[in-house]
Design a protein around this motif. Structure first.
Motif, PDB file in Angstrom:
ATOM      1  N   SER A  62      33.726  25.734  42.683  1.00  0.00           N
ATOM      2  CA  SER A  62      32.984  24.623  42.087  1.00  0.00           C
ATOM      3  C   SER A  62      33.207  24.618  40.588  1.00  0.00           C
ATOM      4  O   SER A  62      33.301  25.675  39.957  1.00  0.00           O
TER       5      SER A  62
ATOM      6  N   SER B 171      39.979  22.066  43.957  1.00  0.00           N
ATOM      7  CA  SER B 171      40.987  21.376  44.777  1.00  0.00           C
ATOM      8  C   SER B 171      41.010  19.878  44.475  1.00  0.00           C
ATOM      9  O   SER B 171      42.073  19.259  44.431  1.00  0.00           O
ATOM     10  N   SER B 172      39.866  19.300  44.230  1.00  0.00           N
ATOM     11  CA  SER B 172      39.792  17.875  43.909  1.00  0.00           C
ATOM     12  C   SER B 172      40.366  17.594  42.527  1.00  0.00           C
ATOM     13  O   SER B 172      41.005  16.561  42.314  1.00  0.00           O
TER      14      SER B 172
ATOM     15  N   TYR C 119      35.324  14.362  36.038  1.00  0.00           N
ATOM     16  CA  TYR C 119      35.899  15.501  36.744  1.00  0.00           C
ATOM     17  C   TYR C 119      35.194  15.708  38.083  1.00  0.00           C
ATOM     18  O   TYR C 119      34.002  15.467  38.217  1.00  0.00           O
ATOM     19  N   PRO C 120      35.965  16.140  39.070  1.00  0.00           N
ATOM     20  CA  PRO C 120      35.380  16.381  40.394  1.00  0.00           C
ATOM     21  C   PRO C 120      34.626  17.706  40.429  1.00  0.00           C
ATOM     22  O   PRO C 120      34.730  18.527  39.526  1.00  0.00           O
ATOM     23  N   GLU C 121      33.883  17.910  41.498  1.00  0.00           N
ATOM     24  CA  GLU C 121      33.061  19.116  41.639  1.00  0.00           C
ATOM     25  C   GLU C 121      33.857  20.332  42.071  1.00  0.00           C
ATOM     26  O   GLU C 121      33.404  21.451  41.883  1.00  0.00           O
TER      27      GLU C 121
ATOM     28  N   ASP D  85      38.954  27.768  46.395  1.00  0.00           N
ATOM     29  CA  ASP D  85      38.468  26.489  45.922  1.00  0.00           C
ATOM     30  C   ASP D  85      37.075  26.717  45.354  1.00  0.00           C
ATOM     31  O   ASP D  85      36.138  26.997  46.099  1.00  0.00           O
TER      32      ASP D  85
ATOM     33  N   ASN E 151      44.067  17.569  42.954  1.00  0.00           N
ATOM     34  CA  ASN E 151      44.488  16.309  43.581  1.00  0.00           C
ATOM     35  C   ASN E 151      44.456  15.162  42.575  1.00  0.00           C
ATOM     36  O   ASN E 151      45.358  14.322  42.549  1.00  0.00           O
ATOM     37  N   GLN E 152      43.432  15.130  41.748  1.00  0.00           N
ATOM     38  CA  GLN E 152      43.302  14.084  40.729  1.00  0.00           C
ATOM     39  C   GLN E 152      44.463  14.153  39.743  1.00  0.00           C
ATOM     40  O   GLN E 152      45.059  13.129  39.408  1.00  0.00           O
TER      41      GLN E 152
END
Length: 83
Positions: free
Chosen positions: A67, A31-32, A26-28, A65, A35-36
């Motif tokens: 964390s 928003s990421s 998983y991204p930090e 957005d 997108n993933q």
């Protein structure tokens, strides 16, 4: 691990009620993550990229957005109306 939940029409559209994203996958940032998930297919892209999609992190609604960290719960909701 992050738990990702989908409610109402999103659950039906994506054919997914819950998704567990493992440590390191998983991204930090929220928003990421969006997108993933949007990369899965057109239905996922439509839900994740819509300005109208509502998001809660750890049961707190957010438009920012934020964390993400292990143990977080991210929930996606379609717009709702009262009646």
């Amino acid at each position: 691990m992050i738990k990702v939940l989908f409610f109402a029409s999103f659950r039906e559209k994506l054919k997914c009620e819950e998704l567990l994203v493992d440590e390191g996958s998983y991204p930090e940032l929220l928003s990421s993550l969006k997108n993933q998930l949007a990369e899965k297919n057109d239905d996922w892209r439509e839900v994740m990229m819509s300005e109208r999609t509502l998001v809660a992190v750890n049961q707190t609604m957010t438009r920012k957005d934020v964390s993400l960290k292990s143990g977080d719960e991210v929930a996606f909701f379609p717009p709702v109306t009262g009646g």
